[in-house]
Design a protein around this motif. Sequence first.
Motif, short mmCIF file in Angstrom:
data_model
loop_
_atom_site.label_atom_id
_atom_site.label_comp_id
_atom_site.label_asym_id
_atom_site.label_seq_id
_atom_site.Cartn_x
_atom_site.Cartn_y
_atom_site.Cartn_z
N ARG A 177 0.80 -1.23 0.00
CA ARG A 177 0.00 0.00 0.00
C ARG A 177 0.83 1.27 0.00
O ARG A 177 0.35 2.34 -0.38
N TYR A 178 2.09 1.17 0.47
CA TYR A 178 2.96 2.35 0.56
C TYR A 178 4.32 2.04 -0.02
O TYR A 178 4.69 0.88 -0.20
N ASN A 179 5.06 3.09 -0.31
CA ASN A 179 6.46 2.93 -0.68
C ASN A 179 7.27 3.11 0.61
O ASN A 179 7.30 4.21 1.18
N LYS A 193 2.39 5.23 -2.49
CA LYS A 193 2.88 4.10 -3.28
C LYS A 193 3.48 4.56 -4.61
O LYS A 193 4.41 3.93 -5.14
#
Length: 271
Positions: A177-179, A193
């Motif tokens: 869901r995220y970087n 993301k």
Amino acid sequence: MNIKLVTIDIDGTLITDNHVITEDVKRAIATAKEQGVKIVLATGRPLPGVVDYLKELNLNEVGDYVITYNGGLVQETATGKELARFGLTHEDYLEIDLLARKLNVHLHSITNERIYTSNRDISPYTVHEAYLVKMPVSYRTQEEMTKDLDIVKMMFIDDPEFLSEVIAKVPKEYNERYNLVQSSPFYYEILNKKASKGAALLALAEHLGIQASETMAIGDADNDLSMIEVAGIGVAMGNATENVVKASTVQTACNNESGVARAIEDYVLKK
């Protein structure tokens, strides 16, 4: 290969351990710019932490660009016009703040203007970050963090050994869901993301009509991996992490030995 765009990380790359730009690096960048090459600083720092370097390198003129927040923001340096922006929502903030509390790790959030922390005992690493990027710090409870705050990124910050333990406990779904990138032994960054230095490099190259094969990226830490991987020439500093060295095309000298200058001289100025 005719390189038309060079992205350069700041900490551990452009500047020495004493936070200065060597004269060799200044000359190489100036020469490349005179030849029409786009030189772009690509950093995890917010803009206030980059302005002095842009001025020192004469990269604040019309036609110059900068990548900040690890790719969360791409903008023109002269006008501030944003080409791309990938931030976090208020819902993201609430979720990540809850996770930080569960993991008992210090956390701060960064907007364009300020660093916010809900830790009553403010982490010395937050203080360090504020000093480094020249931004004020404000303590705010979770309830005081309103939806109008435009958060670009959030960071888990703590002692390296403890932070490593925390990172291992972050649920795998967060990677989807995220970087998530570790930019230093005591900083673990949570980004949109879509935000990465690599994505920012490609977006800017497309805007300028430059092929990915005509780009070069120089970096030392794992948050530089994405741009090292997508650039035509990925350059690892002599002090780079093992991951960056493995992903790179070539390796140059370390930041204290003007590695950026060597890379520009070898792969941009020499035709």
